[in-house]
Design a protein around this motif. Structure first.
Motif, short mmCIF file in Angstrom:
data_model
loop_
_atom_site.label_atom_id
_atom_site.label_comp_id
_atom_site.label_asym_id
_atom_site.label_seq_id
_atom_site.Cartn_x
_atom_site.Cartn_y
_atom_site.Cartn_z
N TYR A 3 -6.72 8.46 10.56
CA TYR A 3 -7.06 7.35 11.45
C TYR A 3 -7.96 7.83 12.60
N GLU A 18 -3.14 -4.79 5.96
CA GLU A 18 -4.34 -5.64 5.92
C GLU A 18 -4.41 -6.52 4.67
N GLU A 60 -9.18 3.77 7.02
CA GLU A 60 -8.46 3.91 8.29
C GLU A 60 -9.32 4.43 9.44
N GLU A 107 -6.64 -4.65 11.62
CA GLU A 107 -6.37 -5.24 10.29
C GLU A 107 -7.52 -6.12 9.82
N GLU A 142 0.84 -1.20 0.00
CA GLU A 142 0.00 0.00 0.00
C GLU A 142 0.87 1.26 0.00
N TYR A 174 4.97 -1.79 11.43
CA TYR A 174 3.58 -1.58 11.06
C TYR A 174 2.98 -2.88 10.57
#
Ligand code: TRP
Ligand code: ZN
Length: 469
Positions: free
Chosen positions: A402, A306, A348, A326, A170, A303
């Protein structure tokens, strides 16, 4: 499986009319060659990432064959892409970063190709008709190099490790290991055939398609993801792994894998992934894929990503909070996928809110308490200056996307009440299962289900550069 962009089609028609050059006349020679309107665009149309993805076609399936040797870090690949042309195509682009292309064919005939930056331009021997399926096969090899360029994204893509590779792509790192249409607005199904030295395990998305086979000191693994998947969620994580396999209590296939260094987290990862997958299925609606689980590798990314059906945890012992995050993405991000990166809060913000819901479910800190603590942050906290409803391309994964994204959902929950809010989450996930979503669609659905005008709420939480009241 990309949406129709009618505006772009109209613009293309307009340009072709203005260019006054009938399609079957040879292009005029000279210094002012008009751009061939039958060439697929070098970008899919995300204004924040103008060269990500490509125009003129829509991928339905990727068939990836990869042979990787950890000691030399060399990858040999053959990618076969099944696509449909959305316009007549004299040429089209794929995204590919580094690596050497040896051969390209279209529908079995050799095609010429050129490279420029991360664009691979393919020119088939004959133009492809609009609205027609076609197959492109790319044979390539080299030493994959992860992406490191972007401001707050760190290293991502295909990351070689001592025993294999850590693959987390990503937002646009899948082009570091295979040629593709690297943008979430074009999802496709995937088959993986991965050959590695015997003793190395290959973990890709979906489920095994047959038993691994070993010969001449090499093992070939086959995986299949039969649900549509964004390219950034594709993985082929390689290395030494301990595995635990079984089913969740509700009957979903569950696979946990841990690098020997993280052997101690294998059982917790397995158990928590199962429990959380089953719990989210009661809150968000039926699990969208055919298996769940997770992978802990010893690459110290710090980190997690997902990756569809197999979230990847980079170099730490994953706790329930990050597993909850995730796995919530399997609904929000993976099954329901954004069409453009600026809507990233739909991924997020939802996954962060899921962390708070998990805590609340476990009788720990409530979502309301998380919300209050964050809301109390001083007016000069950077979060209030960054409106999460428009993620910035140079700071895509800002904490606001987030946390303030999650707070948006809690403010909404308080405005429409628990019953409507939780119906909304399930309806959202059901109506757009395996599809694409935008913020406008979420606001519309929230208003439809609640019967309330929520414009002020969403505007204050998502779009204003200040702390909402
Ligand atoms: N989506 C990830 C998360 O929220 C974060 C992330 C963004 C990431 N880009 C990445 C992780 C690249 C790994 C690699 O959990
Ligand atoms: Zn996330």
């Amino acid at each position: 499986m990309r949406f129709d962009r009618r505006g772009v089609a109209m613009l293309a028609t307009l340009i072709s009319v203005l260019a006054c050059s009938p399609a079957d006349e040879p292009p005029p020679t000279g210094h002012h060659l008009p751009a061939d309107h039958r060439a697929g665009a070098p970008g899919i149309g995300d204004p924040d990432f103008p060269t990500d993805g490509n125009g003129g076609y829509d991928v339905s399936h990727y068939d990836l064959a990869i042979d990787y040797t950890p000691t030399t870090k060399r990858l040999e690949g053959v990618t076969t892409i099944h696509a449909g042309a959305t316009q007549e195509l004299t040429s089209f682009n794929l995204d590919l970063a580094g690596l050497t292309v040896r051969e390209v064919s279209v529908d079995g005939s050799p095609a010429t190709f050129t490279r420029q930056g991360d664009e691979l331009t393919v020119r088939p021997p004959q133009a492809i008709d609009g609205n027609t399926p076609f197959t492109v096969k790319v044979t390539y090899s080299g030493l994959p190099k992860p992406a490191t360029n972007n401001a707050n994204l760190g290293t991502y893509g295909f990351i070689p490790t001592s025993d294999g590779a850590f693959v987390a792509s990503e937002p646009n790192g899948s082009k570091t290991w295979f040629p593709n249409n690297d943008h979430p607005s074009d999802k496709a199904t995937f088959d993986f055939t991965i050959t590695v030295p015997a003793g190395v395990t290959a973990l890709a998305n979906g489920e095994p398609a047959g038993q691994p086979t070993t010969s001449g000191g090499k093992t070939t693994y086959r995986w299949r993801e039969r649900h549509p998947m964004a390219t950034y969620l594709a993985t082929a994580t390689l290395g030494k792994f301990e595995l635990r396999q079984g089913n969740t209590a509700a009957g979903i296939a569950n696979l946990a894998a841990a690098d020997p260094k993280f052997k101690a987290s294998l059982n917790d990862l397995y158990t928590a992934s199962a429990e959380i997958t089953d719990y989210w299925s009661t809150v968000f609606g039926p699990y969208p894929f055919s298996s769940t689980g997770g992978v802990v590798d010893d690459y110290s990314a710090g980190y997690a990503l997902e990756n569809q059906t197999k979230p990847l945890y980079g170099g730490f012992d994953p706790g329930e909070t990050i597993i909850a995050h995730e796995l919530a993405h399997q609904w929000f991000g993976n099954s329901l996928t954004i069409r453009r990166w600026k809507d990233l809060w739909l991924n997020e913000g939802f996954a962060t809110y899921a962390e708070w819901l998990w805590s609340e479910h476990k009788g720990k800190k409530t979502a309301e308490s998380f919300f209050r603590d964050f809301h109390q942050r001083p007016a000069d906290d950077p979060m209030w200056k960054y409106p999460p409803g428009r993620a910035k391309p140079d700071d895509l994964f800002n904490q606001s996307v987030y946390t303030r994204g999650g707070m948006t959902l809690h403010a909404l929950r308080k405005a429409i009440g628990d019953a409507t809010f939780f119906t909304l989450l399930k309806t959202w996930a059901a109506e757009h299962r395996y599809g694409h979503v935008t913020t406008e669609q979420f606001v519309d659905l929230a208003e439809r289900l609640s019967g309330k005008d929520l414009n002020g709420l969403f505007d204050a939480w998502l779009f204003q550069p200040r702390r909402p009241a």
